[in-house]
Design a protein around this motif. Structure first.
Motif, PDB file in Angstrom:
ATOM      1  N   ARG A 184      -7.006   6.727 -16.956  1.00 35.20           N
ATOM      2  CA  ARG A 184      -7.110   6.549 -18.628  1.00 35.20           C
ATOM      3  C   ARG A 184      -6.425   7.809 -19.178  1.00 35.20           C
ATOM      4  O   ARG A 184      -6.695   8.153 -20.331  1.00 35.20           O
ATOM      5  CB  ARG A 184      -8.695   6.608 -18.765  1.00 35.20           C
ATOM      6  CG  ARG A 184      -9.418   5.345 -18.550  1.00 35.20           C
ATOM      7  CD  ARG A 184     -10.879   5.456 -18.772  1.00 35.20           C
ATOM      8  NE  ARG A 184     -11.476   6.635 -18.450  1.00 35.20           N
ATOM      9  CZ  ARG A 184     -12.334   7.086 -17.416  1.00 35.20           C
ATOM     10  NH1 ARG A 184     -12.326   6.131 -16.473  1.00 35.20           N
ATOM     11  NH2 ARG A 184     -12.654   8.197 -17.593  1.00 35.20           N
ATOM     12  N   SER A 185      -5.897   8.769 -18.323  1.00 37.66           N
ATOM     13  CA  SER A 185      -5.161   9.956 -18.993  1.00 37.66           C
ATOM     14  C   SER A 185      -4.334   9.774 -19.885  1.00 37.66           C
ATOM     15  O   SER A 185      -3.735   8.557 -20.103  1.00 37.66           O
ATOM     16  CB  SER A 185      -4.644  10.790 -17.790  1.00 37.66           C
ATOM     17  OG  SER A 185      -3.740  10.105 -17.228  1.00 37.66           O
ATOM     18  N   ILE A 239       1.239   7.329 -10.989  1.00 40.38           N
ATOM     19  CA  ILE A 239       2.520   6.865 -11.673  1.00 40.38           C
ATOM     20  C   ILE A 239       3.725   6.589 -10.678  1.00 40.38           C
ATOM     21  O   ILE A 239       4.496   5.590 -10.533  1.00 40.38           O
ATOM     22  CB  ILE A 239       3.040   7.952 -12.578  1.00 40.38           C
ATOM     23  CG1 ILE A 239       2.062   7.705 -13.867  1.00 40.38           C
ATOM     24  CG2 ILE A 239       4.449   7.662 -12.955  1.00 40.38           C
ATOM     25  CD1 ILE A 239       2.256   9.003 -14.811  1.00 40.38           C
ATOM     26  N   GLU A 240       3.544   7.457  -9.649  1.00 43.54           N
ATOM     27  CA  GLU A 240       4.706   7.161  -8.388  1.00 43.54           C
ATOM     28  C   GLU A 240       4.287   5.759  -7.721  1.00 43.54           C
ATOM     29  O   GLU A 240       5.132   5.041  -7.261  1.00 43.54           O
ATOM     30  CB  GLU A 240       4.639   8.360  -7.472  1.00 43.54           C
ATOM     31  CG  GLU A 240       5.606   8.090  -6.172  1.00 43.54           C
ATOM     32  CD  GLU A 240       5.031   9.234  -5.192  1.00 43.54           C
ATOM     33  OE1 GLU A 240       5.623   9.084  -4.095  1.00 43.54           O
ATOM     34  OE2 GLU A 240       4.765  10.271  -5.632  1.00 43.54           O
ATOM     35  N   VAL A 241       3.148   5.442  -7.545  1.00 44.39           N
ATOM     36  CA  VAL A 241       2.646   4.287  -6.827  1.00 44.39           C
ATOM     37  C   VAL A 241       3.016   3.214  -7.876  1.00 44.39           C
ATOM     38  O   VAL A 241       3.680   2.285  -7.351  1.00 44.39           O
ATOM     39  CB  VAL A 241       1.082   4.277  -6.742  1.00 44.39           C
ATOM     40  CG1 VAL A 241       0.593   2.768  -6.155  1.00 44.39           C
ATOM     41  CG2 VAL A 241       0.624   5.252  -5.874  1.00 44.39           C
ATOM     42  N   LEU A 242       2.788   3.465  -9.183  1.00 39.52           N
ATOM     43  CA  LEU A 242       3.248   2.226  -9.930  1.00 39.52           C
ATOM     44  C   LEU A 242       4.760   1.818  -9.929  1.00 39.52           C
ATOM     45  O   LEU A 242       5.425   0.816 -10.227  1.00 39.52           O
ATOM     46  CB  LEU A 242       2.852   2.566 -11.400  1.00 39.52           C
ATOM     47  CG  LEU A 242       1.360   2.189 -11.505  1.00 39.52           C
ATOM     48  CD1 LEU A 242       0.620   2.665 -12.895  1.00 39.52           C
ATOM     49  CD2 LEU A 242       0.591   1.120 -11.036  1.00 39.52           C
ATOM     50  N   VAL A 291       2.441   3.954 -19.392  1.00 40.24           N
ATOM     51  CA  VAL A 291       2.404   2.508 -19.378  1.00 40.24           C
ATOM     52  C   VAL A 291       2.804   2.089 -20.575  1.00 40.24           C
ATOM     53  O   VAL A 291       3.488   1.012 -20.672  1.00 40.24           O
ATOM     54  CB  VAL A 291       0.671   2.239 -19.418  1.00 40.24           C
ATOM     55  CG1 VAL A 291       0.619   0.645 -19.687  1.00 40.24           C
ATOM     56  CG2 VAL A 291       0.322   2.601 -17.806  1.00 40.24           C
ATOM     57  N   ALA A 292       2.969   2.559 -21.714  1.00 41.22           N
ATOM     58  CA  ALA A 292       3.331   2.277 -22.975  1.00 41.22           C
ATOM     59  C   ALA A 292       4.786   1.849 -23.051  1.00 41.22           C
ATOM     60  O   ALA A 292       5.245   1.289 -23.688  1.00 41.22           O
ATOM     61  CB  ALA A 292       2.882   3.051 -24.128  1.00 41.22           C
ATOM     62  N   GLU A 293       5.579   2.659 -22.145  1.00 39.93           N
ATOM     63  CA  GLU A 293       6.838   2.569 -21.935  1.00 39.93           C
ATOM     64  C   GLU A 293       7.520   1.413 -21.093  1.00 39.93           C
ATOM     65  O   GLU A 293       8.438   1.022 -21.150  1.00 39.93           O
ATOM     66  CB  GLU A 293       7.497   3.743 -21.240  1.00 39.93           C
ATOM     67  CG  GLU A 293       7.292   5.074 -22.160  1.00 39.93           C
ATOM     68  CD  GLU A 293       7.777   6.417 -21.510  1.00 39.93           C
ATOM     69  OE1 GLU A 293       8.034   6.202 -20.404  1.00 39.93           O
ATOM     70  OE2 GLU A 293       7.676   7.578 -22.328  1.00 39.93           O
ATOM     71  N   PHE A 322       0.786  -1.165   0.016  1.00 40.65           N
ATOM     72  CA  PHE A 322      -0.068   0.014   0.184  1.00 40.65           C
ATOM     73  C   PHE A 322       0.905   1.287  -0.141  1.00 40.65           C
ATOM     74  O   PHE A 322       2.034   1.339   0.119  1.00 40.65           O
ATOM     75  CB  PHE A 322      -1.139   0.116   1.087  1.00 40.65           C
ATOM     76  CG  PHE A 322      -0.454   0.012   2.627  1.00 40.65           C
ATOM     77  CD1 PHE A 322      -0.127   1.274   3.316  1.00 40.65           C
ATOM     78  CD2 PHE A 322       0.057  -1.094   3.302  1.00 40.65           C
ATOM     79  CE1 PHE A 322       0.547   1.209   4.363  1.00 40.65           C
ATOM     80  CE2 PHE A 322       0.559  -1.166   4.536  1.00 40.65           C
ATOM     81  CZ  PHE A 322       0.857   0.032   4.826  1.00 40.65           C
ATOM     82  N   HIS A 323       0.151   2.451  -0.249  1.00 37.03           N
ATOM     83  CA  HIS A 323       0.875   3.646  -0.529  1.00 37.03           C
ATOM     84  C   HIS A 323      -0.029   4.653   0.075  1.00 37.03           C
ATOM     85  O   HIS A 323      -1.156   4.626  -0.079  1.00 37.03           O
ATOM     86  CB  HIS A 323       1.052   4.083  -1.989  1.00 37.03           C
ATOM     87  CG  HIS A 323       1.812   5.055  -2.304  1.00 37.03           C
ATOM     88  ND1 HIS A 323       1.219   6.579  -2.419  1.00 37.03           N
ATOM     89  CD2 HIS A 323       3.008   5.357  -2.275  1.00 37.03           C
ATOM     90  CE1 HIS A 323       2.029   7.311  -2.959  1.00 37.03           C
ATOM     91  NE2 HIS A 323       3.315   6.741  -2.649  1.00 37.03           N
TER      92      HIS A 323
END
Length: 120
Positions: free
Chosen positions: A103-104, A77-80, A111-113, A64-65
């Motif tokens: 979905r932004s 993004i930081e969480v991921l 995510v694509a990277e 968790f974060h």
């Protein structure tokens, strides 16, 4: 896709320190006065529960974060990024809800990277 992956369910929730007053005591005929500041603090938490798809002996993993304020795309993004470290770069299939930050454009580009992450 390689089926040797973690299936991870991620969700976020917010909390505030606003007092929850339902009833209180006051002498008969006197209206009780409840005072508190309305500048309460807010916090958010993201929790991820993971199961390995092909190796149940590895056991489930919970991470968790915590963050002051609310989550936005940058916060998620930081969480991921921290989740990547937690799962040591292994493949992850991430299942999450329809929050707009998920979905932004910035999230889709990030995510694509990523070669370790697949979204559902």
């Amino acid at each position: 896709m390689n089926t040797r992956a973690w299936i991870v369910f991620l969700d976020e929730s917010g909390v505030s320190l606003l007092p929850q007053v339902r009833r209180t005591y006051a002498p008969r005929g006197r209206t009780p006065l409840l005072r508190h500041r309305l500048n309460w603090k807010r916090a958010s938490m993201a929790g991820a529960l993971g199961y390995h798809a092909t190796d149940p002996d590895r056991g489930p993993r919970l991470c968790f974060h915590l963050k002051p304020g609310s989550y936005d795309t940058a916060g998620l993004i930081e969480v991921l990024e921290q989740m990547k470290v937690f799962y040591r770069g292994e493949r992850v299939v991430l299942v999450w809800d329809g929050l707009s930050a998920h979905r932004s454009r910035a999230m889709r580009a990030w995510v694509a990277e990523q070669d370790w992450l697949a979204l559902e």
